[in-house]
Design an enzyme around this catalytic site. Structure first.
Site, short mmCIF file in Angstrom:
data_model
loop_
_atom_site.label_atom_id
_atom_site.label_comp_id
_atom_site.label_asym_id
_atom_site.label_seq_id
_atom_site.Cartn_x
_atom_site.Cartn_y
_atom_site.Cartn_z
N ASP A 1 13.94 -3.11 -4.67
CA ASP A 1 13.66 -2.23 -3.55
C ASP A 1 14.03 -2.86 -2.21
O ASP A 1 14.32 -4.05 -2.13
CB ASP A 1 12.17 -1.81 -3.55
CG ASP A 1 11.22 -2.98 -3.78
OD1 ASP A 1 11.65 -4.14 -3.64
OD2 ASP A 1 10.04 -2.73 -4.07
N GLU B 1 4.83 4.12 -6.02
CA GLU B 1 3.43 4.24 -5.61
C GLU B 1 2.69 5.18 -6.57
O GLU B 1 3.32 5.93 -7.32
CB GLU B 1 3.38 4.82 -4.18
CG GLU B 1 4.02 3.92 -3.11
CD GLU B 1 3.06 2.83 -2.63
OE1 GLU B 1 2.30 2.28 -3.44
OE2 GLU B 1 3.10 2.53 -1.43
N ASN C 1 -2.57 -1.47 -5.36
CA ASN C 1 -2.88 -0.11 -5.84
C ASN C 1 -2.17 0.21 -7.16
O ASN C 1 -2.11 1.36 -7.57
CB ASN C 1 -2.51 0.93 -4.76
CG ASN C 1 -1.01 0.95 -4.48
OD1 ASN C 1 -0.24 0.23 -5.10
ND2 ASN C 1 -0.59 1.78 -3.54
N HIS D 1 1.09 -0.30 -7.84
CA HIS D 1 2.52 0.05 -7.79
C HIS D 1 3.38 -1.07 -8.38
O HIS D 1 2.99 -2.24 -8.37
CB HIS D 1 2.98 0.43 -6.38
CG HIS D 1 3.08 -0.66 -5.37
ND1 HIS D 1 2.64 -0.51 -4.06
CD2 HIS D 1 3.58 -1.92 -5.42
CE1 HIS D 1 2.87 -1.61 -3.38
NE2 HIS D 1 3.44 -2.49 -4.18
C1 GLP Z 1 5.68 -5.12 -2.44
C2 GLP Z 1 6.89 -4.96 -3.35
C3 GLP Z 1 6.49 -5.11 -4.79
C4 GLP Z 1 5.64 -6.35 -4.96
C5 GLP Z 1 4.38 -6.21 -4.16
C6 GLP Z 1 3.42 -7.37 -4.35
O1 GLP Z 1 4.96 -3.95 -2.31
N1 GLP Z 1 7.56 -3.73 -3.19
O2 GLP Z 1 7.67 -5.19 -5.58
O3 GLP Z 1 5.33 -6.49 -6.32
O4 GLP Z 1 4.77 -6.14 -2.81
O5 GLP Z 1 3.72 -8.42 -3.49
P1 GLP Z 1 3.05 -9.83 -3.58
O6 GLP Z 1 3.65 -10.53 -4.73
O7 GLP Z 1 3.38 -10.48 -2.27
O8 GLP Z 1 1.59 -9.62 -3.73
#
Ligand code: GLP
Length: 255
Positions: free
Chosen positions: A65, A140, A133, A135
């Site tokens: 993404d 989402e 949440n 995702h």
């Molecule tokens: C973002 C990304 C996700 C990722 C999430 C968790 O929302 N789009 O792909 O998994 O963050 O991030 P972190 O690993 O920093 O908790």
């Protein structure tokens, strides 16, 4: 789903790296995630490259993404993050790096990314994190199982957690993620415990997009103790096929 519970973030990253080393001869297409969760894992990959243990010269990468409406060169873009943590430190070729475009006409951007995925192939190994949440990538809650790459608006809860440079993002869909041959999902810290317990033990459905991983044939969820702290043990035990305890406060179970 194969679940590894490790003592802390370092041990989680090391376990992910051990699996990566085992799979690397079969990886032609590697799916990558951003966020704090894979940073330690990427660090081990860059060290292994420096030591001459691995090469990613012939590997294509697809990132999950990108924030929509900002430049790839923006300091908070996911492209910048990947450059800093991985791309600039290993021998992945620039032409083999695939990223959703961050600016332009949404339909053209998503069609272009889906076409690249279809032509080059979905990942042999996909790295994933999980949002608080539930995702995965930016799918989402409410995202349909059959969705492919598209532009989405972030939910209020994600905006509060991520403090993003844009409220919109381009994300691979659940269909794309679930088409990967193998998946390694990393989760660490208490803030992930609820999402993790619903991913592993909760009902499968769009309120927790990560729950669809329950139906994926080869997903490795690698957690630290805090992220695993709210697993519903009754549900887990009912579905458990195999369980092994290691030294170092680590254990493994297969559902
Ligand atoms: C973002 C990304 C996700 C990722 C999430 C968790 O929302 N789009 O792909 O998994 O963050 O991030 P972190 O690993 O920093 O908790």
């Amino acid at each position: 789903m194969k679940v590894f519970v490790e003592k802390n973030y370092e041990a989680m990253s090391q376990m992910a790296f051990s699996l990566f080393l085992k799979f690397v001869p079969e990886i032609k297409v590697l799916g990558l995630a951003t966020g704090n969760s894979p940073v330690g894992f990427y660090k081990r990959i860059t060290e292994a490259y420096k030591e001459g243990e691995i090469s990613l010269k012939n590997v294509h990468t697809f990132n999950l993404d990108e924030y929509f409406g900002i430049d790839h060169g923006h300091p908070e873009s996911y492209r910048t993050f990947m450059g800093n943590h991985l791309f600039s430190k290993v021998d992945i070729q620039e032409n083999n790096i695939h990223f959703p475009e961050s600016k332009g006409e949404p339909l053209a951007i998503t069609e272009n990314y889906n076409r690249q995925l279809d032509e080059i192939g979905h990942p042999d190994l996909q790295v994933l994190g999980i949002g608080q949440n539930g995702h995965i990538a930016f799918n989402e809650p409410g995202s349909p199982r059959h969705a492919r790459t598209r532009v989405i608006r972030l939910t209020q809860s994600t905006i509060e957690v991520n403090n993003p440079p844009s409220k919109y993002a381009v994300t691979m869909g659940l269909e794309d993620i679930l088409s990967s041959r193998r998946i390694i999902l990393l989760a660490s810290g208490r803030s992930k415990a609820d999402a993790v317990s619903r991913m592993i033990g909760g009902p499968l459905g769009y309120t927790v997009p990560a729950s669809y991983l329950q139906e994926h044939p080869e997903t490795y969820a690698i957690l630290d103790h805090e992220a695993a702290s709210r697993l519903d043990i009754d549900t887990v035990e009912k579905r458990m096929k195999e369980s092994v305890e290691f030294g170092n406060d680590s254990y493994y179970f297969d559902l």
